[in-house]
Design an enzyme around this catalytic site. Structure first.
Site, PDB file in Angstrom:
ATOM      1  N   VAL A  17      -1.704 -14.269   2.929  1.00 26.61           N
ATOM      2  CA  VAL A  17      -1.776 -14.931   4.233  1.00 26.61           C
ATOM      3  C   VAL A  17      -1.340 -16.387   4.131  1.00 26.61           C
ATOM      4  O   VAL A  17      -0.514 -16.862   4.913  1.00 26.61           O
ATOM      5  CB  VAL A  17      -3.193 -14.828   4.824  1.00 26.61           C
ATOM      6  N   LYS A  43      -0.110 -20.811  -9.345  1.00 32.80           N
ATOM      7  CA  LYS A  43       0.277 -20.028  -8.165  1.00 32.80           C
ATOM      8  C   LYS A  43       0.753 -20.948  -7.046  1.00 32.80           C
ATOM      9  O   LYS A  43       1.785 -20.697  -6.405  1.00 32.80           O
ATOM     10  CB  LYS A  43      -0.919 -19.197  -7.690  1.00 32.80           C
ATOM     11  N   VAL A 122      -8.994 -19.596   8.874  1.00 38.05           N
ATOM     12  CA  VAL A 122      -8.373 -18.278   8.924  1.00 38.05           C
ATOM     13  C   VAL A 122      -9.241 -17.250   8.206  1.00 38.05           C
ATOM     14  O   VAL A 122      -9.226 -16.063   8.532  1.00 38.05           O
ATOM     15  CB  VAL A 122      -6.962 -18.314   8.300  1.00 38.05           C
ATOM     16  N   PRO A 125     -15.299 -13.553   7.882  1.00 40.71           N
ATOM     17  CA  PRO A 125     -15.289 -13.408   9.341  1.00 40.71           C
ATOM     18  C   PRO A 125     -15.048 -14.754  10.012  1.00 40.71           C
ATOM     19  O   PRO A 125     -15.859 -15.663   9.874  1.00 40.71           O
ATOM     20  CB  PRO A 125     -16.678 -12.847   9.669  1.00 40.71           C
ATOM     21  N   VAL A 126     -13.941 -14.876  10.710  1.00 40.45           N
ATOM     22  CA  VAL A 126     -13.424 -16.192  11.092  1.00 40.45           C
ATOM     23  C   VAL A 126     -14.346 -16.961  12.034  1.00 40.45           C
ATOM     24  O   VAL A 126     -14.457 -18.186  11.941  1.00 40.45           O
ATOM     25  CB  VAL A 126     -12.001 -16.062  11.679  1.00 40.45           C
ATOM     26  N   ASP A 152      -5.351 -10.939  18.065  1.00 39.82           N
ATOM     27  CA  ASP A 152      -5.720  -9.746  18.831  1.00 39.82           C
ATOM     28  C   ASP A 152      -5.040  -9.751  20.200  1.00 39.82           C
ATOM     29  O   ASP A 152      -4.610  -8.705  20.693  1.00 39.82           O
ATOM     30  CB  ASP A 152      -7.242  -9.686  19.004  1.00 39.82           C
ATOM     31  N   SER A 154      -2.171 -11.176  20.867  1.00 38.16           N
ATOM     32  CA  SER A 154      -0.772 -10.845  20.608  1.00 38.16           C
ATOM     33  C   SER A 154      -0.602  -9.342  20.393  1.00 38.16           C
ATOM     34  O   SER A 154       0.368  -8.737  20.870  1.00 38.16           O
ATOM     35  CB  SER A 154      -0.275 -11.616  19.382  1.00 38.16           C
ATOM     36  N   HIS A 179     -13.563 -11.998  16.585  1.00 41.08           N
ATOM     37  CA  HIS A 179     -12.403 -11.371  15.947  1.00 41.08           C
ATOM     38  C   HIS A 179     -12.961 -10.266  15.063  1.00 41.08           C
ATOM     39  O   HIS A 179     -13.193 -10.444  13.870  1.00 41.08           O
ATOM     40  CB  HIS A 179     -11.623 -12.387  15.117  1.00 41.08           C
ATOM     41  N   THR A 234      -2.941  -7.473   5.821  1.00 47.53           N
ATOM     42  CA  THR A 234      -2.120  -8.007   6.911  1.00 47.53           C
ATOM     43  C   THR A 234      -1.708  -9.427   6.548  1.00 47.53           C
ATOM     44  O   THR A 234      -2.509 -10.181   5.998  1.00 47.53           O
ATOM     45  CB  THR A 234      -2.890  -8.038   8.246  1.00 47.53           C
TER      46      THR A 234
END
Length: 316
Positions: A17, A43, A122, A125-126, A152, A154, A179, A234
């Site tokens: 993400v 990284k 982000v 649980p946001v 959601d 979108s 969310h 995702t």
């Protein structure tokens, strides 16, 4: 809040993400400088160099580099994406025990730098994590927000586009609340081409008789889990959402986006972060837009608030 040249963004967490969000920010040329921080310095450095290597082919050069928390001091926005890939069909709340420790450490380090910009949460649980970051940081309510139900919403528009064959950009309206599983589509706000969606369907029964609002809402709610089951996570959808929020804040666009923000009397709720339509400005979540929801929609919002609030208890 300190007045700054809106030109520096820090992303903490360079997993799928975070890295994809960085790519979106760079390809759209949203800022002058993008700093990546990760628990693995190697990284972060690798992602920064990979992103910077494509600078010749971007419309606008964004300086990308790996950094540390000291870089947050003069940042306009810090995006927090730390966490782990959720298993398929898992409840986002199940990540709370794992994520809260990471987010707490990140927020402490960010604030120790002297940061006075906007935190965009982000990590899931946001809604809970945005509330936790707000409490832990001591920042004003406008300066901490989560991605909320922007993704959601979108997804809802995309699915309505799929069901009707029309461009999703013709769709207006919002998914609101958590969310997560208790989110709901505020159908009283949904329109297609400026016409209320229910009326649009009624006026075009010959074309859209098979379109079901119940099925659309369920598809919207489960879309994320379907993607996780198919590809393991995702990243593109949420990264595009993050880039859009960053642009709206940095460029002071005054767009109304259903981010997760603190309710302090709006909709009759207090001390809880939920996805609600909010005007975003350079100062962050500038003002909540309180919609005239139906009685059923208000009940769903209160239910969502209760669930989020329950998970916030005992975190501090």
């Amino acid at each position: 809040m300190v007045t700054m040249n809106r030109n520096k963004v820090v992303i903490v967490g360079t997993g799928q993400v975070g890295a994809t969000a960085a790519f979106g920010i760079v390809t759209h040329g949203l800022c002058n400088e993008l700093v990546l921080i990760d628990c693995s310095a190697a990284k972060a450095l690798g992602e920064a160099r990979d992103l910077d290597d494509g600078s010749e082919f971007q419309d606008r050069h964004v300086k990308v580099r790996a950094g540390d928390y000291a870089d947050c001091k003069d940042a306009d926005i810090v995006v927090i994406t730390v966490g782990r890939k959720p298993p398929a069909n898992s409840n986002r709340m199940a990540e709370l025990g794992f994520t809260v420790g990471l987010v707490g450490e990140v927020v402490d380090n960010v604030m120790a730098s002297g940061f006075d910009g906007v935190i965009v949460m982000v990590s899931n649980p946001v809604d809970v994590m945005a509330w936790y970051a707000w409490k832990r940081s001591g920042l004003p309510r406008t300066q901490v927000l989560g991605t909320g139900t922007a993704l959601d919403t979108s997804r809802l528009k995309t699915i309505i586009g799929e069901e009707t064959g029309l461009d999703p950009r013709n769709v207006g309206g919002f998914v609101m609340g958590e969310h997560g599983d208790s989110q709901f589509t505020a159908w009283s706000t949904v329109s297609l081409g400026g016409k209320p969606f229910a009326r649009f369907l009624a006026d075009n029964q010959d074309r859209f008789a098979s379109v079901s609002t119940t099925e659309i809402e369920e598809k919207t709610r489960t879309r994320g889990n379907e993607i996780v089951a198919a590809k393991g996570g995702t990243n593109f959808g949420i990264a595009s959402t993050v880039a859009g929020i960053v642009q709206t804040i940095l460029w002071d666009e005054r767009r109304i986006v259903p981010v997760s923000t603190l309710l302090d009397g709006e909709y009759g709720e207090h001390d809880v972060f939920l996805g609600v339509p909010t005007e975003l400005r350079a100062n962050g979540a500038n003002e909540i837009v309180e919609l005239d929801l139906s009685e059923d929609e208000r009940a769903k919002l209160h239910h969502s608030a209760e669930l989020v609030r329950e998970h916030c208890e005992g975190l501090l």
